[in-house]
Design a protein around this motif. Structure first.
Motif, PDB file in Angstrom:
ATOM      1  N   ARG A 101       3.636 -17.442  18.001  1.00 55.18           N
ATOM      2  CA  ARG A 101       4.780 -16.608  17.547  1.00 55.18           C
ATOM      3  C   ARG A 101       4.635 -15.136  17.966  1.00 55.18           C
ATOM      4  O   ARG A 101       5.244 -14.647  18.711  1.00 55.18           O
ATOM      5  N   LEU A 102       3.367 -15.201  17.496  1.00 59.91           N
ATOM      6  CA  LEU A 102       2.343 -13.363  17.719  1.00 59.91           C
ATOM      7  C   LEU A 102       2.248 -13.249  18.984  1.00 59.91           C
ATOM      8  O   LEU A 102       3.177 -11.924  19.632  1.00 59.91           O
ATOM      9  N   VAL A 103       1.541 -14.000  19.679  1.00 62.49           N
ATOM     10  CA  VAL A 103       1.438 -13.876  21.330  1.00 62.49           C
ATOM     11  C   VAL A 103       2.839 -13.793  22.297  1.00 62.49           C
ATOM     12  O   VAL A 103       2.689 -13.063  23.026  1.00 62.49           O
ATOM     13  N   SER A 104       3.263 -14.593  22.335  1.00 62.63           N
ATOM     14  CA  SER A 104       4.668 -14.849  22.656  1.00 62.63           C
ATOM     15  C   SER A 104       5.377 -13.565  22.416  1.00 62.63           C
ATOM     16  O   SER A 104       6.360 -12.812  23.030  1.00 62.63           O
ATOM     17  N   GLY A 105       5.878 -13.194  21.787  1.00 57.56           N
ATOM     18  CA  GLY A 105       6.440 -12.294  20.979  1.00 57.56           C
ATOM     19  C   GLY A 105       5.608 -10.483  21.538  1.00 57.56           C
ATOM     20  O   GLY A 105       6.598  -9.317  21.635  1.00 57.56           O
ATOM     21  N   VAL A 106       4.665 -10.461  21.441  1.00 60.91           N
ATOM     22  CA  VAL A 106       3.832  -9.219  22.311  1.00 60.91           C
ATOM     23  C   VAL A 106       4.336  -9.314  23.339  1.00 60.91           C
ATOM     24  O   VAL A 106       4.506  -7.992  24.403  1.00 60.91           O
ATOM     25  N   VAL A 107       3.974 -10.540  24.225  1.00 55.36           N
ATOM     26  CA  VAL A 107       4.197 -10.968  25.666  1.00 55.36           C
ATOM     27  C   VAL A 107       5.578 -10.115  25.766  1.00 55.36           C
ATOM     28  O   VAL A 107       5.689  -9.428  27.016  1.00 55.36           O
ATOM     29  N   LEU A 108       6.787 -10.852  25.580  1.00 49.87           N
ATOM     30  CA  LEU A 108       8.375 -10.200  25.518  1.00 49.87           C
ATOM     31  C   LEU A 108       8.573  -9.308  24.889  1.00 49.87           C
ATOM     32  O   LEU A 108       9.245  -8.345  25.962  1.00 49.87           O
TER      33      LEU A 108
END
Length: 576
Positions: free
Chosen positions: A22-29
């Motif tokens: 969730r953290l990695v995908s959120g940082v990308v977005l």
């Protein structure tokens, strides 16, 4: 691929938690959001600047590997948001967390029409909807969409900022970075919205038959039939998204019914209080559901250990710790199987326990005097002690002795503060000082060496001031050591003290004691010497045995502390 590399890869993949995904995908977005907002901000300059910026923006985000990463992050983050809606059993957390969840779930339904109209329209029909086309649609054809765009910009930005805050708030650098992050969090969306407004006004001013013939062609914006097809696709996506949310809510209800059918269990808190809850709740969720105060700094995300409990009685039937729970318990050095994280443990039967960290609450149950909960970080500890204070007290009036000791501690504290450290604990005629609370490791190690030299200078001045009252000059010993420690507020209720705990602090005190045996003013651990950048032959080396440790330790002996600044300055000059 060798067997070892396959094993390492397997271990790495198993160690990835949903929180990390969730953290990695959120940082990308969020990176995409920042890029898009900065592009909007160019509208404050001109439509030409806006058009140039969008080509750079799309060139990066439509690069195939980046595109795959971006859309994967979109799907994964959305799916994890729906999963969080299902998984979360208790919404009585801090208000910021359910707010973040609600904002995150609302973003797809608000943005899906824009994404399909622009991105899918380009893929299916070859549309070229750039800023002139989008701004015409929003500001001239359908002005109501302006408010929807501003709303989704605000919601997405707030959701991302909350996520970053929850991730970074317990990092050691966050306090120093917070003012800069706040400035960016305010300026970026403000400039973006102003750019959106200014560019919209420019489109209105530019609107003419010639301008429309140039920017609103069928090739660019498509035909009415194509627009209707995109609208139908949008409706399908919305129906599907609302259906997934509905499935998550129905699954929550089915789970609640199933848990009650499976039976209820009793949780006893070891203080006479017992609550009865359905099977399947974590201990922390049970506490929150029944308004039982329970410490949990990270909000039940297994990012801290403040919700730890100790099981009373038999714990053999409890589920084994998950990989994340085992990792957190390992970080705090807990190998006792009776100690578990309340946010992760879901007992299948009656359970008795007591909390290891009691929350600080007042009589009415509200938090009073909130404290800084411990965090792990690298610090350098300086322990200094005044020699001969016992003999000094035997031959003087008590108040005279207190005066001299206070003058000594004042001289030491002044040296510490001027060097960038922080006086922390005063123990009789000794003091613990901490370095590295607001700087790098190397700078902290250099500061502590300068502080030791300045202590010697200040004590010399004090001896001159008191030479008529002292039979012998005041002498001192200093121990210096660095390492990972736990810093936070320690104590009880209104008697809380910010300090550091850990083996490196204890070793600094032991090194200070060794100055008596080694007949020197300062004993520095070799780790501090190396981190400060001093050459290996800069100070005499000694191998010593530290009480309470099995392995010997390499230290450096400093007979005269006044020579330390020259060594530090020489190394800095050589590095420059």
């Amino acid at each position: 691929m060798t067997a070892l590399s396959r094993e390492q890869l397997t271990t790495f993949l198993r160690g990835i938690s949903l929180r990390q995904v969730r953290l990695v995908s959120g940082v990308v977005l969020f990176a995409y959001l920042v890029s898009h907002f900065l592009n909007h901000a160019l509208g404050n300059i001109s439509l030409e600047a806006l058009a140039s910026g969008v080509y750079l923006h799309t060139a990066f985000w439509q690069f195939l590997p980046v595109t795959i990463l971006f859309y994967t992050a979109c799907l994964v983050h959305t799916a994890l948001g729906i999963w969080a809606l299902y998984e979360r059993r208790q919404f009585r957390w801090k208000a910021i967390e359910p707010l973040q969840l609600a904002l995150g779930l609302s973003i797809p339904m608000l943005i899906i029409a824009h994404i399909i109209g622009v991105r899918l329209g380009q893929t299916l029909f070859g549309h070229e909807k750039l800023y002139p086309q989008i701004l015409f649609l929003y500001w001239i054809w359908a002005p109501w969409r302006i408010w929807m765009m501003l709303a989704v910009m605000t919601i997405a930005w707030v959701h991302g900022c909350i996520g970053l805050y929850l991730w970074l708030r317990m990092r050691s650098f966050y306090k120093r970075a917070a003012p800069f992050l706040l400035a960016a969090a305010v300026l970026i969306p403000t400039l973006s919205m102003l750019g959106f407004y200014q560019s919209g006004r420019m489109v209105i001013d530019s609107d003419s038959d010639e301008w429309r013939a140039e920017t609103q062609t069928t090739r660019q914006i498509g035909t009415r039939a194509e627009a209707q097809a995109l609208d139908r696709i949008t409706d399908y996506f919305l129906f599907g998204y609302f259906g997934l949310i509905g499935v998550a809510l129905l699954a929550r209800g089915a789970r609640a019914i199933n848990e009650r059918r499976r039976g209820m269990i009793n949780l006893s808190y070891g203080n006479g209080r017992t609550v009865r809850v359905p099977k399947g709740l974590s201990v922390l969720e049970a506490s929150l559901r029944n308004n039982v105060p329970h410490a949990s700094v990270c909000g039940g995300r297994a990012r801290c250990s403040t919700c730890r409990i100790r099981i009373i009685g038999d714990y053999s039937d409890l589920p084994k710790p998950s990989q994340r729970e085992a990792f957190v318990l390992g970080r705090v050095g807990t190998s006792d199987p009776s100690i578990r994280l309340a946010c992760q443990l879901r007992p299948p039967a009656d359970l008795s326990f007591f909390q290891l960290f009691l929350p600080h609450t007042s009589a009415d149950g509200h938090e009073s005097n909130p404290t800084r909960v411990g965090q792990e970080r690298y610090l350098v500890s300086l322990f200094v002690d005044m020699r001969g204070s016992t003999q000094l007290a035997e031959k003087r009036l008590p108040f005279d002795t207190v005066f001299i000791v206070n003058r000594f501690l004042g001289a030491v504290s002044q040296a510490v503060i001027e060097s960038g450290g922080r006086p922390n604990q005063f123990v009789g005629d000794g003091m613990l000082a901490l370095f590295g609370l607001a700087c790098s490791r190397q700078e902290a190690c250099r500061q502590v060496l300068r502080a030791a030299a300045l202590i010697a200078v200040n004590v010399d001045e004090l001896n001159k001031f008191l030479e008529h009252d002292l039979r012998e000059p005041i002498r001192f010993g200093i121990g210096i050591n660095g390492g990972e420690v736990i810093v936070g507020d320690i104590g009880y209720r209104d008697h809380m003290v910010f300090t550091a705990l850990g083996d490196p602090v204890n070793v600094a005190a032991r090194l200070q004691d060794m100055t008596k045996v080694l007949a020197c003013e300062v004993v520095v651990s070799d780790e501090v010497r190396a981190t400060a950048g001093l050459a290996e032959d800069a100070l005499p080396e000694q191998e010593v045995t530290i009480r309470g440790r099995n392995e010997p330790m390499i230290v450096r002996i400093v007979a005269d502390a006044r020579m330390l600044p020259a060594l530090v300055n020489d190394e800095q000059s050589a590095a420059a």
